[in-house]
Design an enzyme around this catalytic site. Structure first.
Site, PDB file in Angstrom:
ATOM      1  CG  ASP A   1       1.631   7.153   4.290  1.00  0.00           C
ATOM      2  OD1 ASP A   1       1.794   7.078   5.528  1.00  0.00           O
ATOM      3  OD2 ASP A   1       1.439   6.139   3.587  1.00  0.00           O
TER       4      ASP A   1
ATOM      5  CB  CYS B   1      -2.007   0.245  11.105  1.00  0.00           C
ATOM      6  SG  CYS B   1      -0.704   1.411  10.722  1.00  0.00           S
TER       7      CYS B   1
ATOM      8  N   GLY C   1       2.758 -11.139  -6.299  1.00  0.00           N
ATOM      9  CA  GLY C   1       2.300 -11.021  -7.685  1.00  0.00           C
ATOM     10  C   GLY C   1       0.806 -11.128  -7.854  1.00  0.00           C
TER      11      GLY C   1
ATOM     12  NE  ARG D   1       3.797   4.342  12.942  1.00  0.00           N
ATOM     13  CZ  ARG D   1       4.772   5.186  13.181  1.00  0.00           C
ATOM     14  NH1 ARG D   1       5.031   5.572  14.411  1.00  0.00           N
ATOM     15  NH2 ARG D   1       5.509   5.657  12.182  1.00  0.00           N
ATOM     16  CG  LEU D   2       4.060  -3.326  10.465  1.00  0.00           C
ATOM     17  CD1 LEU D   2       4.786  -4.142  11.533  1.00  0.00           C
ATOM     18  CD2 LEU D   2       3.561  -4.254   9.357  1.00  0.00           C
TER      19      LEU D   2
ATOM     20  CB  ILE E   1       5.990   0.774   6.772  1.00  0.00           C
ATOM     21  CG1 ILE E   1       5.357  -0.539   7.261  1.00  0.00           C
ATOM     22  CG2 ILE E   1       6.664   0.584   5.415  1.00  0.00           C
ATOM     23  CD1 ILE E   1       6.330  -1.686   7.434  1.00  0.00           C
ATOM     24  CG  LEU E   2       6.320   5.024   4.609  1.00  0.00           C
ATOM     25  CD1 LEU E   2       5.211   5.643   3.775  1.00  0.00           C
ATOM     26  CD2 LEU E   2       7.661   5.148   3.887  1.00  0.00           C
TER      27      LEU E   2
END
Length: 630
Positions: free
Chosen positions: A101, A2, A368, A52-53, A55-56
């Site tokens: 979470d 977010c 990475g 808010r994005l 995801i959960l």
């Protein structure tokens, strides 16, 4: 994932409309939902906001700000081990209504207080208000994956994931710090904890602020420091044991980053870092993981064919896109908005492009980043040792003294070689010190001290940075381990993590860096440096792990930088950028620069002379940023 923003205003002048403006300019970071909460108190006004994005827990139960009893929170990031912590809390009598979470953080804080953060595996920045103690806590994760800026001046504390929010508060004084401008020009980023603006700070990784709303005090606490782990006694284990434990930790870290209620992919360059992620994740999976690569039809800049070979070998669901110059050119005018503090890494353009590509198929992408800093992947580490050991120390100091009396521009033949005068000055400083850590710092400069004095109109003082941390490191660390620790604290957090966070979030994509699981660095930091760098071989340990899963001939090739062909384009299609932004009139605006030496450098570069274009790119990016934000 977010964007968070807000204020603590002890003057009581900030209202909901200001909070909405600060938060909604972060819509790109969180296009799925928004939340605003204002507390009016006799002593202060508190504003907490979030974009808010999802995801959960994609349901409304994940909405923020979130509250539990005396606690309220806005949170940016992911706690990957939240399910395990949730079970601990259930065992202690807590119940949960959401599946994400954020609620776990609230109840962990309720149970264990500020120390709860020690239990988290993740990337995070969060602001938590405790009405019982009348305090606010502002946290940033151990490695600094998630950004957190704060402004503290005239009884006003602002905080945000990005600087642009501060411009939406009428009391924010956007006064440029000239000393920090000098730092930016030198490194191509502003090293933390500094910011380009006065009274504005980046919260350091592994730290939190404790704001006492009654006393109006702001205290900084450190809860984690990578140097503490480098300073521990080195492990006496065999290389094979190190390989086995490192692979186990990496596998765990990679799998945690797959925890999501939306599709996940991997940025694949074909180098050892991204290949390790793709290989360990694809192994044992029947479903193909999604991988993404950007290519350029310019010789020396194209990694796409190598990445495709790796993807075919591993059997991933691979997408590659060859970027046209026009697509890259369209990104450049947006850089000052995406990177709202001057930031001139030359791989911003392809990083934005690969983020756009991935966002068409997934909402989360693994990268990475940090493999080079943890395992010793940069040639600069080897070069720093070589430069300070090729002659006896007394001879080095004598040579440095002689060099200081000779103008490199007067040396025939050499003066026309690539970036010669800059390299000459750096080598002189390195030999004068005879210290590999000084060499690392000098190598990290794009513009030297004497060049800064030419380009900048006024005097400046360069403040200390985390490049100057040698005094905090014990002698059980050799030069290589000391440099790795310092690079973790500098180039990684202020360059690479900034680059990926802003690029991914600019298109509403969550970027995850699994190498930055703190368990990995806590183990690898205690290994002998010879397991990381041996002779001229870099990333020894990681290479050995990857070769267990990918045929060695596929990996053995020269490393290519993930950059756009700017050196080619700026002499051709993008020439007008230099002529416009580095014109005398534009350079005079703001009273920062001496135009003449910059224009002379610009014209030498455009004529084909052996000039490092990064110097001009740093100044060009600042000029574009200045036009947008000052």
């Amino acid at each position: 994932m977010c964007g968070i923003s807000g204020y603590i205003d002890f003057t009581g002048k900030s209202g909901r409309d200001v909070l909405v403006g600060m938060v909604d300019c972060l819509t790109h970071r969180g296009p799925d939902d928004s939340g605003y909460h204002v507390v009016q108190h006799d002593n202060y006004t508190l504003g907490l906001g979030q974009r808010r994005l999802s995801i959960l827990d994609l349901s409304p139960l994940g909405h923020q700000p979130m509250f539990f009893e005396n606690l309220g929170i806005v949170f940016n990031g992911e706690i990957y081990n939240f399910q395990e912590i949730r079970q601990e809390l259930i065992a202690q009598g807590h119940s949960f209504i959401s599946g994400g979470d954020t609620e776990v953080i609230l109840k962990a804080f309720k149970t264990w207080g500020p120390a709860c953060v020690q239990r988290f595996i993740g990337m995070f920045a969060f602001v938590l208000h405790d009405t019982d103690t009348n305090k606010v806590y502002i946290y940033r994760d151990r490695a600094g994956v998630k950004p957190l800026f704060y402004y503290w001046h005239n009884n006003l504390l602002l905080f945000s994931s990005e600087l642009k929010s501060f411009h939406r508060h009428p009391a924010f004084e956007k006064s440029l710090d000239y000393n920090h401008l000098a730092l930016y020009l030198q490194y191509n980023y502003v090293p933390g904890p500094y910011s380009i603006f006065k009274n504005t700070t980046k919260l350091s990784p592994g730290h939190y602020l404790e704001v006492d709303l009654q006393k109006r005090t702001v205290v900084t606490h450190q809860y984690w420091n990578v140097l503490d782990h480098y300073n521990k006694e080195k492990l006496k284990i065999s290389k094979q044991e190190a390989i086995e434990e490192t692979e186990r930790l990496l596998k765990s870290a990679f799998e945690y980053r797959m925890v999501s209620d939306v599709p996940v992919g991997v940025f694949l360059s074909g180098g050892y870092d991204s290949t390790a992620i793709a290989a360990l994740l694809q192994k044992g999976r029947t479903e193909k993981i999604k991988t993404f690569t950007i290519g350029f039809d310019v010789e020396g800049f194209d990694e796409a064919p190598e990445a495709k070979k790796i993807a075919n070998f591993l059997g991933t669901d691979h997408t590659e896109h060859y970027c046209t110059p026009q697509e890259a050119f369209a990104i450049i005018p947006t850089l000052a908005d995406i990177y709202d503090e001057p930031f001139a890494d030359n791989s911003t353009v392809p990083t934005v492009l690969v983020s756009k590509l991935a966002r068409q198929s997934v909402k989360v992408a693994l990268s990475g980043d940090a493999g080079d800093e943890i395992f010793g992947g940069y040639y600069k580490f080897i070069q720093s040792v070589e430069l300070t050991s090729q002659f006896p120390k007394p001879l080095q100091r004598t040579l440095a003294g002689v060099m200081s009396m000779v103008n490199p521009e007067k040396l025939p033949y050499f003066k026309d070689r690539y970036n010669f005068s800059t390299r000459y000055e750096k080598v002189s400083e390195i030999w004068r010190s005879g210290n590999p850590l000084t060499a690392l710092k000098q190598i990290s400069h794009y513009i030297t001290g004497s060049e800064l004095k030419q380009y900048l109109k006024h005097s400046f003082l360069l403040p200390p940075t985390d490049f100057d941390l040698e005094k905090d490191m014990l002698d059980n660390n050799d030069a290589f381990n000391k440099m790795l620790a310092i690079d973790y604290r500098t180039f990684l957090v202020d360059n690479n993590l900034v680059k990926v966070d802003r690029a991914t979030m600019s298109v509403g994509l969550e970027g995850r860096e699994p190498f930055l699981d703190h368990r990995v660095i806590e183990f690898v930091s205690r290994l002998p440096s010879s397991y990381k760098i041996h002779g001229k071989e870099k990333k020894v340990l990681l290479r050995d792990i990857v070769h267990r899963h990918v045929d060695k001939p596929l990996m053995d090739r020269p490393k290519k930088p993930f950059i756009a062909p700017l050196t080619v384009w700026f002499r051709q299609e993008l020439k007008d950028y230099f002529l416009h932004y580095l014109s005398e009139d534009n350079l005079k605006k703001g009273d920062f620069f001496n135009p003449a030496p910059i224009i002379a450098l610009r014209d030498r570069y455009l004529s084909g002379a052996q000039v490092n274009h990064q110097k001009l790119w740093n100044i060009l990016i600042f000029q574009m940023w200045k036009e947008k934000w000052l």
